[in-house]
Design an enzyme around this catalytic site. Sequence first.
Site, PDB file in Angstrom:
ATOM      1  N   HIS A 155       0.840  -1.221   0.000  1.00 58.80           N
ATOM      2  CA  HIS A 155       0.000   0.000   0.000  1.00 58.80           C
ATOM      3  C   HIS A 155       0.869   1.262   0.000  1.00 58.80           C
ATOM      4  O   HIS A 155       0.443   2.297   0.477  1.00 58.80           O
ATOM      5  CB  HIS A 155      -0.943   0.043   1.206  1.00 58.80           C
ATOM      6  CG  HIS A 155      -1.672  -1.235   1.454  1.00 58.80           C
ATOM      7  ND1 HIS A 155      -2.902  -1.507   0.880  1.00 58.80           N
ATOM      8  CD2 HIS A 155      -1.346  -2.319   2.187  1.00 58.80           C
ATOM      9  CE1 HIS A 155      -3.297  -2.713   1.277  1.00 58.80           C
ATOM     10  NE2 HIS A 155      -2.371  -3.240   2.062  1.00 58.80           N
ATOM     11  N   SER A 276      14.790  20.161 -17.349  1.00 56.18           N
ATOM     12  CA  SER A 276      13.618  20.978 -17.652  1.00 56.18           C
ATOM     13  C   SER A 276      14.083  22.225 -18.380  1.00 56.18           C
ATOM     14  O   SER A 276      15.161  22.759 -18.096  1.00 56.18           O
ATOM     15  CB  SER A 276      12.911  21.351 -16.352  1.00 56.18           C
ATOM     16  OG  SER A 276      12.170  22.540 -16.530  1.00 56.18           O
ATOM     17  N   LYS A 282      15.935  20.655 -12.153  1.00 55.73           N
ATOM     18  CA  LYS A 282      15.250  19.385 -12.429  1.00 55.73           C
ATOM     19  C   LYS A 282      16.133  18.349 -13.119  1.00 55.73           C
ATOM     20  O   LYS A 282      16.914  18.649 -13.998  1.00 55.73           O
ATOM     21  CB  LYS A 282      14.019  19.630 -13.324  1.00 55.73           C
ATOM     22  CG  LYS A 282      12.893  20.361 -12.645  1.00 55.73           C
ATOM     23  CD  LYS A 282      12.222  19.585 -11.530  1.00 55.73           C
ATOM     24  CE  LYS A 282      11.294  18.509 -12.015  1.00 55.73           C
ATOM     25  NZ  LYS A 282      10.135  19.024 -12.720  1.00 55.73           N
ATOM     26  N   GLU A 289       9.517   7.098 -17.279  1.00 53.65           N
ATOM     27  CA  GLU A 289       8.158   7.571 -17.555  1.00 53.65           C
ATOM     28  C   GLU A 289       7.706   7.127 -18.949  1.00 53.65           C
ATOM     29  O   GLU A 289       6.550   6.759 -19.159  1.00 53.65           O
ATOM     30  CB  GLU A 289       8.088   9.087 -17.428  1.00 53.65           C
ATOM     31  CG  GLU A 289       8.229   9.549 -15.982  1.00 53.65           C
ATOM     32  CD  GLU A 289       8.441  11.043 -15.857  1.00 53.65           C
ATOM     33  OE1 GLU A 289       8.016  11.799 -16.750  1.00 53.65           O
ATOM     34  OE2 GLU A 289       9.052  11.464 -14.857  1.00 53.65           O
ATOM     35  N   GLN A 321      -4.986  -7.682 -42.513  1.00 46.51           N
ATOM     36  CA  GLN A 321      -3.801  -6.970 -42.986  1.00 46.51           C
ATOM     37  C   GLN A 321      -3.285  -5.975 -41.935  1.00 46.51           C
ATOM     38  O   GLN A 321      -2.101  -5.633 -41.929  1.00 46.51           O
ATOM     39  CB  GLN A 321      -4.140  -6.232 -44.293  1.00 46.51           C
ATOM     40  CG  GLN A 321      -3.025  -5.383 -44.858  1.00 46.51           C
ATOM     41  CD  GLN A 321      -3.280  -4.988 -46.299  1.00 46.51           C
ATOM     42  OE1 GLN A 321      -3.202  -5.810 -47.200  1.00 46.51           O
ATOM     43  NE2 GLN A 321      -3.620  -3.728 -46.514  1.00 46.51           N
TER      44      GLN A 321
HETATM   45  N1  ARG Z   1      -1.409  -7.756 -47.971  1.00 50.70           N
HETATM   46  C1  ARG Z   1      -2.235  -8.846 -47.574  1.00 50.70           C
HETATM   47  C2  ARG Z   1      -2.191  -9.000 -46.055  1.00 50.70           C
HETATM   48  O1  ARG Z   1      -1.313  -8.494 -45.481  1.00 50.70           O
HETATM   49  C3  ARG Z   1      -1.749 -10.110 -48.204  1.00 50.70           C
HETATM   50  C4  ARG Z   1      -2.779 -11.127 -48.400  1.00 50.70           C
HETATM   51  C5  ARG Z   1      -3.722 -10.708 -49.454  1.00 50.70           C
HETATM   52  N2  ARG Z   1      -4.700 -11.700 -49.730  1.00 50.70           N
HETATM   53  C6  ARG Z   1      -5.829 -11.412 -50.348  1.00 50.70           C
HETATM   54  N3  ARG Z   1      -6.642 -12.386 -50.529  1.00 50.70           N
HETATM   55  N4  ARG Z   1      -6.115 -10.221 -50.724  1.00 50.70           N
HETATM   56  O2  ARG Z   1      -3.052  -9.567 -45.467  1.00 50.70           O
END
Ligand code: ARG
Length: 438
Positions: A155, A276, A282, A289, A321
């Site tokens: 605590h 600072s 400082k 941080e 993606q």
């Molecule tokens: N750039 C795509 C990714 O990172 C690659 C796979 C793409 N596949 C597709 N069916 N469009 O996921």
Amino acid sequence: MADLWGGRFTGQASELMEQFNESFTVDKRLWRQDITASIAHVTMLGETNIITIEESADLQAALKELYAEIEADPEILSGNHEDIHSFVEAKMIEKIGDTGKKMHTARSRNDQVTVDMKLYVIESLKDLKLTVQEMIKAFNAKGESVDCLMPAYTHLQRAQIIKFSYLLDAYVQMFTRDIKKIDAAIEIADENPLGAGALAGTTFDIDRQMTTDLLGFSSIQTNTLDSVSNRDFILDGLQVFSNLMIHMSRFAEDFIIYSSQEFAFVESSDSFSTGSSMMPQKKNPDALELIRGKAGKIIGLMNGMYSIMKGIPLTYNKDMQEDKEIYFEAFDTTLACVQILTGVVEELIVNQDRLNSTVNDGFLNATELADYLVRQGLPFREAHGVVGAMVKGAIEQNSQLHDLSLETMQQYSDVIQADVYDYLEPEKIMQRGTKVEM
Ligand code: ARG
């Protein structure tokens, strides 16, 4: 932008859509993995007579050449490409014409991107492990170089006496668990998705064991639907980072407090502090941080990836993606934090005299006094009550337990003898029971 699917289309993608859709700016970082996996793939295509041995040899040579070229000049990774996969394929066609066009036989970008990312994640986790091991060494070395006592807190109230090195060891234990998590994440990721095709395999008689062996995976990932839609290995990596970050962040918080003038237990070295612009006196623990702040960011990135994955239907969806930007950012940040914290700890200045003197006040020996009374025959709960009253009395006299006269002490309990003072010495306390471990 040259695309990979022209046949089905009559219209062009808008420029806006091209920019929105492209991932090359992010996934070009996977060039090593993409070329390596492609070499394994075309080697297998040759060995299984899906393409001729000559075509396979030409593709392998051209891929290796591209690898060397990029290594010599990373600027090659530029231009208008949708992703790293279409970039490598375009380069193959540029280099060896029609044979280049055969590279993608019996493969989809869906299994390709998954295998690339898996290779990347496994490698990056191995790198992280080495870096964490270095950090652990720095913590242990600092612990060995410092020999002093300090108060430990619950605590944020002074609780009991420990050795400074024991506090550092607590963090070493956390980081050791993080390494076990890294190993577990690598083990779970270690299945080859290449050969899954777009989602349901291929009509070609490919040899998945061969690419598995060539790429160094332990086994084949058998279900192809799962293979192309799995991003658990990304989530596992992000979990490892988050866990490690909260451990580093808790260290940061402890040592930000300890470096305040109110505590003055430690001082961060000039090389890991900032000043600072306005207040000349400082010296701020910015490194710590930032680690504490970045821990929040990493947890956010992990949550982002979980949110992406939670509701998408099987199998591949473009949502996935986003995994790369998230993973790369989280990995880079975590690795940098480990490196910075290693430096902070190596150069940490420990105010040993101050720490040793703190253990004489704050009633850090109250529990040990209760233990003394127990040894003299009092039940612990009763001993606890007696010492509580003694603490109250000492506070009223602006005194410490070990400064009370024997006469005063005996007013609280007549079992107390003159040996109590020796018993309450910090160094003696450290030598008894389970307290000598560090
Ligand atoms: N750039 C795509 C990714 O990172 C690659 C796979 C793409 N596949 C597709 N069916 N469009 O996921």
